[in-house]
Design a protein around this motif. Structure first.
Motif, mmCIF file in Angstrom:
data_model
loop_
_atom_site.group_PDB
_atom_site.id
_atom_site.type_symbol
_atom_site.label_atom_id
_atom_site.label_comp_id
_atom_site.label_asym_id
_atom_site.label_seq_id
_atom_site.Cartn_x
_atom_site.Cartn_y
_atom_site.Cartn_z
ATOM 1 N N ALA A 122 4.279 -19.293 -24.533
ATOM 2 C CA ALA A 122 4.624 -17.962 -25.004
ATOM 3 C C ALA A 122 4.663 -16.770 -25.834
ATOM 4 N N ILE B 229 8.845 -12.000 -22.776
ATOM 5 C CA ILE B 229 9.058 -13.061 -22.164
ATOM 6 C C ILE B 229 10.068 -14.356 -22.777
ATOM 7 N N TYR C 42 13.356 -16.456 -21.929
ATOM 8 C CA TYR C 42 12.857 -18.324 -21.281
ATOM 9 C C TYR C 42 14.341 -18.166 -21.874
ATOM 10 N N VAL D 208 13.492 -17.877 -11.891
ATOM 11 C CA VAL D 208 13.013 -16.803 -13.158
ATOM 12 C C VAL D 208 12.209 -17.624 -14.156
ATOM 13 N N TYR D 209 12.585 -19.006 -14.144
ATOM 14 C CA TYR D 209 12.039 -19.529 -15.738
ATOM 15 C C TYR D 209 10.206 -19.908 -14.710
ATOM 16 N N LEU E 254 8.129 -17.183 -14.280
ATOM 17 C CA LEU E 254 7.342 -16.205 -15.578
ATOM 18 C C LEU E 254 6.592 -17.444 -15.765
ATOM 19 N N ASN F 250 2.741 -15.598 -16.315
ATOM 20 C CA ASN F 250 2.760 -15.842 -17.700
ATOM 21 C C ASN F 250 1.200 -15.999 -18.488
ATOM 22 N N TYR G 72 15.993 -5.448 -16.923
ATOM 23 C CA TYR G 72 14.654 -5.612 -17.541
ATOM 24 C C TYR G 72 14.492 -4.751 -18.615
#
Length: 476
Positions: free
Chosen positions: A69, A106, A110, A151-152, A155, A159, A398
């Motif tokens: 990322a 992002i 993380y 979520v991890y 993402l 991404n 968010y």
């Protein structure tokens, strides 16, 4: 060393070799098949998230999603600066500058998942201890660790594959659409924009894309490794022998002791059976207080992802990288930008470009790729509920932070999703849903307006932050 050869006999780099032709368009460029040039653009995206190994000179994907990322954010920032430099100011990509800030956020997401949830322990008791865990299970049948892992993983998936789609479109324009004198090769741009097709890539380029994380081959390997994982099997054995006498605590003390042993064993040995198939990567598990429980949730979530055939089919469709109306419109807007000289006219084209690519990003890629996942939507909606009610204490809001740093106190430098307009609405008002495309595009519109305002009024600051993001990511 494997290599592919263009029609005029010149070698074009493929992932896994170092025989780069630095002047691919120096001569005979009309003889190079579009598939080869698009392969080159795709390889540039792959190399951006890969490391070249000294021993065999081959590129291998960076296994850590967080490091990837940072590199992606740097690549996006690079597109912003490099497009202006090569075109001598006639064209400057706008969306990548905003994307650099978003991907930087992002990275922070993380970190929050790891440090403030998956780490567990007393410092995170408000999120992961018995009471919040029971509330989480009651509301969603999932633990806090399960939500964080969901979520991890989403993402990491979103991404990477968004970058694999968007970056080559813009890199192609930069590398092959802008001539060395700053003018545009509009004939090539108009012709080649419809000819990107991953099924026609050179063999190694095509294989490299097919083997990326979350595709079917990677999922098959991950599930096979997971099924045979000796670290998990040994750690689970600590729970297999019941205590001879339950004691006054009904065996809770014995269970706690077994769990403690299992957690320590996982932390000490997870690296021995990783090879890039754990999320987060194994070196980041050293601080997880309840590593075995986290591993159980990781296994469940990756199995759920593997069994979602509809989602895998959607990814395969995206991974063909078809030309969309939004991409064609983006090329036309960039060409139009090069033809106007008025700063106001250029700024208007740039904002249009940002808005159109945002539709490609959000609706054509991320919606089918991750947001159509009902379980992820459930997790994200619950996160939003707790973030809003606790004003960001229980979990992060968010938001986009227009800074190279993870946070800012300056409200002018952030765009928050669905902020409540009163204390009553903070607790009882209707809430929007980020996975909902209408709600999300409304938010994206606000982000675009805020970003554009800052770029017009504080460009020196914004570009300074982008340079920081670029430098940090290049060294990741």
């Amino acid at each position: 060393m494997a290599k592919d050869t263009a029609q005029d006999g010149r070698e074009i780099e493929v992932l896994g070799t170092c025989s780069t032709q630095p002047k691919i368009d120096a001569q005979h460029d009309h003889n190079i098949a579009p598939a080869l040039v698009w392969s080159y653009a795709q390889e540039e995206a792959l190399i951006g998230v890969s490391e070249q190994h000294a021993q065999d000179k081959c590129y291998r994907l960076v296994q850590d999603a967080e490091r990837r990322a940072r590199r992606i954010a740097a690549r996006y920032a690079g597109l912003y600066f490099d497009s202006a430099a090569k075109s001598k100011g006639t064209v400057q990509f706008y969306w990548p500058a905003l994307a650099a800030f978003v991907v930087k956020d992002i990275v922070e997401a993380y970190r929050f998942d790891r440090d403030d949830v998956l780490n567990g322990g007393w410092s995170n008791a408000g999120r992961t201890s018995m009471v919040p865990s029971l509330v989480s299970e009651w509301m969603s049948s999932s633990s806090p660790y399960a939500h964080a892992m969901r979520v991890y993983i989403a993402l990491a998936k979103g991404n990477l594959w968004l970058y694999m789609d968007i970056y080559p479109w813009l890199y192609f324009f930069l590398r092959f659409g802008i001539n060395n004198d700053g003018t545009l090769n509009t004939a090539r741009l108009n012709d080649h924009v419809t000819k990107r097709d991953a099924t026609e890539y050179q063999q190694q380029s095509r294989a490299a894309v097919e083997q990326l994380p979350f595709g079917r081959p990677w999922i098959a390997r991950q599930q096979a490794r997971q099924a045979a994982d000796p670290v998990y099997k040994r750690a689970a054995q600590y729970f297999e022998t019941p205590p001879a006498w339950g004691g006054m605590d009904g065996g809770y003390g014995a269970h706690t002791a077994a769990a403690s042993q299992a957690h320590r064993y996982v932390k000490a040995n997870i690296a021995s059976y990783d090879n890039g198939y754990h999320l987060p990567v194994s070196p980041l598990w050293k601080t997880f207080n309840e590593a075995f429980y986290v591993m159980e949730e990781e296994r469940k979530e990756l199995t759920r992802v593997a069994q979602d055939g509809a989602a895998l089919a959607r990814l395969e469709k995206i991974a063909k990288f078809p030309t969309t109306p939004e991409i064609q419109q983006t090329y036309q807007l960039l060409i139009a930008e090069s033809r106007v000289t008025s700063p106001a006219a250029k700024a208007a084209r740039q904002l249009q470009e940002l808005t159109v690519i945002a539709k490609q990003e959000q609706l054509n890629i991320l919606q089918p790729l991750i947001y159509d996942d009902k379980k992820l939507a459930e997790t994200m909606d619950m996160n939003h509920q707790f973030a809003r009610m606790s004003n960001g204490f229980m979990t992060t809001k968010y938001r986009v932070i227009y800074s190279a740093e993870a946070d800012t106190k300056d409200k002018n430098l952030q765009t928050v999703f669905d902020p409540p307009s009163s204390v009553w609405k903070q607790f009882f008002g209707a809430r929007k849903s980020l996975p909902n495309p209408d709600d999300r595009m409304e938010y994206v519109g606000q982000i675009a307006r805020d970003f554009d305002r800052l770029m017009k009024n504080q460009r020196a600051y914004m570009e300074g932050e982008l340079l920081k993001i670029r430098k940090r990511g290049e060294n990741a």
